[in-house]
Design a protein around this motif. Structure first.
Motif, PDB file in Angstrom:
ATOM      1  N   GLN A 186       0.918  -1.220   0.035  1.00 24.96           N
ATOM      2  CA  GLN A 186       0.023   0.001  -0.027  1.00 24.96           C
ATOM      3  C   GLN A 186       0.916   1.238  -0.019  1.00 24.96           C
ATOM      4  OE1 GLN A 186      -3.660   0.141  -0.194  1.00 24.96           O
ATOM      5  NE2 GLN A 186      -2.828   1.845  -0.963  1.00 24.96           N
ATOM      6  N   GLY A 187       1.779   1.308   0.809  1.00 20.05           N
ATOM      7  CA  GLY A 187       2.694   2.377   0.960  1.00 20.05           C
ATOM      8  C   GLY A 187       3.485   2.600  -0.598  1.00 20.05           C
ATOM      9  N   ILE A 188       3.817   1.469  -1.243  1.00 21.47           N
ATOM     10  CA  ILE A 188       4.445   1.551  -2.373  1.00 21.47           C
ATOM     11  C   ILE A 188       3.476   2.155  -3.550  1.00 21.47           C
ATOM     12  CG2 ILE A 188       5.337   0.596  -4.570  1.00 21.47           C
ATOM     13  CD1 ILE A 188       6.797  -1.394  -2.458  1.00 21.47           C
ATOM     14  N   ASP A 189       2.117   1.497  -3.340  1.00 16.98           N
ATOM     15  CA  ASP A 189       1.026   1.879  -4.208  1.00 16.98           C
ATOM     16  C   ASP A 189       0.636   3.384  -4.272  1.00 16.98           C
ATOM     17  OD1 ASP A 189       1.162  -0.568  -5.445  1.00 16.98           O
ATOM     18  OD2 ASP A 189      -0.754  -1.112  -4.346  1.00 16.98           O
ATOM     19  N   LEU A 211      11.871   2.682  -1.706  1.00 18.61           N
ATOM     20  CA  LEU A 211      12.582   1.657  -1.821  1.00 18.61           C
ATOM     21  C   LEU A 211      12.180   0.863  -0.498  1.00 18.61           C
ATOM     22  CD1 LEU A 211      16.145   2.970  -2.749  1.00 18.61           C
ATOM     23  CD2 LEU A 211      14.649   1.444  -4.086  1.00 18.61           C
ATOM     24  N   VAL A 212      12.163  -0.666  -0.338  1.00 15.76           N
ATOM     25  CA  VAL A 212      11.995  -1.273   0.721  1.00 15.76           C
ATOM     26  C   VAL A 212      12.875  -2.535   0.707  1.00 15.76           C
ATOM     27  CG1 VAL A 212      10.252  -2.601   2.007  1.00 15.76           C
ATOM     28  CG2 VAL A 212       9.604  -0.486   0.630  1.00 15.76           C
ATOM     29  N   GLY A 213      13.579  -2.935   1.902  1.00 15.05           N
ATOM     30  CA  GLY A 213      14.345  -3.922   2.034  1.00 15.05           C
ATOM     31  C   GLY A 213      14.710  -4.448   3.326  1.00 15.05           C
ATOM     32  N   SER A 214      15.342  -5.469   3.103  1.00 11.10           N
ATOM     33  CA  SER A 214      15.636  -5.937   4.679  1.00 11.10           C
ATOM     34  C   SER A 214      17.229  -5.558   5.137  1.00 11.10           C
ATOM     35  CB  SER A 214      15.959  -7.567   4.433  1.00 11.10           C
ATOM     36  OG  SER A 214      14.736  -8.068   3.981  1.00 11.10           O
ATOM     37  N   LEU A 215      17.378  -5.365   6.425  1.00 12.46           N
ATOM     38  CA  LEU A 215      18.518  -5.034   6.927  1.00 12.46           C
ATOM     39  C   LEU A 215      19.468  -6.129   7.116  1.00 12.46           C
ATOM     40  CD1 LEU A 215      17.271  -2.829  10.025  1.00 12.46           C
ATOM     41  CD2 LEU A 215      18.443  -1.763   7.797  1.00 12.46           C
ATOM     42  N   LYS A 216      20.737  -6.138   6.449  1.00 14.46           N
ATOM     43  CA  LYS A 216      21.731  -7.190   6.843  1.00 14.46           C
ATOM     44  C   LYS A 216      21.693  -7.606   8.091  1.00 14.46           C
ATOM     45  CE  LYS A 216      23.277  -7.207   2.614  1.00 14.46           C
ATOM     46  NZ  LYS A 216      23.507  -8.298   1.739  1.00 14.46           N
ATOM     47  N   GLY A 217      21.990  -8.959   8.235  1.00  5.74           N
ATOM     48  CA  GLY A 217      22.241  -9.665   9.470  1.00  5.74           C
ATOM     49  C   GLY A 217      20.877 -10.003  10.039  1.00  5.74           C
ATOM     50  N   CYS A 275      14.174  -1.828   6.079  1.00  4.58           N
ATOM     51  CA  CYS A 275      14.456  -0.370   6.043  1.00  4.58           C
ATOM     52  C   CYS A 275      13.685  -0.124   4.793  1.00  4.58           C
ATOM     53  CB  CYS A 275      15.858  -0.253   5.674  1.00  4.58           C
ATOM     54  SG  CYS A 275      16.405   1.457   5.354  1.00  4.58           S
ATOM     55  N   ILE A 276      12.859   1.437   4.789  1.00  8.13           N
ATOM     56  CA  ILE A 276      12.007   1.993   3.780  1.00  8.13           C
ATOM     57  C   ILE A 276      12.572   3.547   3.675  1.00  8.13           C
ATOM     58  CG2 ILE A 276       9.834   2.699   3.268  1.00  8.13           C
ATOM     59  CD1 ILE A 276       8.911   0.992   5.376  1.00  8.13           C
TER      60      ILE A 276
END
Length: 97
Positions: A28-31, A37-43, A48-49
């Motif tokens: 919904q935030g992207i739409d 950008l949205v992704g995972s934090l390493k480890g 993170c957005i």
């Protein structure tokens, strides 16, 4: 512009229970054009957005509607910044006043 960190809390083991609704919230935030950008934090620390917009309060309200935040799976942190330089492909993100 904002960077939103969603860092796992001690309740991270509950993430699987709310993953579908969290992903729907992200979509919904992207739409809506708020999340760039949205992704995972390493480890495996969380996510993170990168978000756009100039209203911190509206973004904070949106972040607190995330099922992961509601259920205390993650602890949110919102950092605001003003981009001043970018590659040509991201130059549209630079606000020239």
């Amino acid at each position: 512009m904002f960077i939103v960190f969603l860092k796992f809390s001690e309740h991270r083991d509950r993430a699987k229970d709310f993953m579908a609704s969290h992903k729907a919230w992200v979509k919904q935030g992207i739409d809506d054009g708020v999340f760039l950008l949205v992704g995972s934090l390493k480890g495996n620390q969380g996510g993170c957005i990168v978000a756009s917009g100039d209203d911190h309060s509206a973004l904070e309200t949106r972040v607190h509607q995330d099922p992961f935040v509601i259920e205390k799976v993650v602890q949110p942190e919102i950092q605001e910044f003003t981009p001043s330089m970018s590659t040509e492909s991201l130059s549209f993100l630079i606000n020239e006043d």
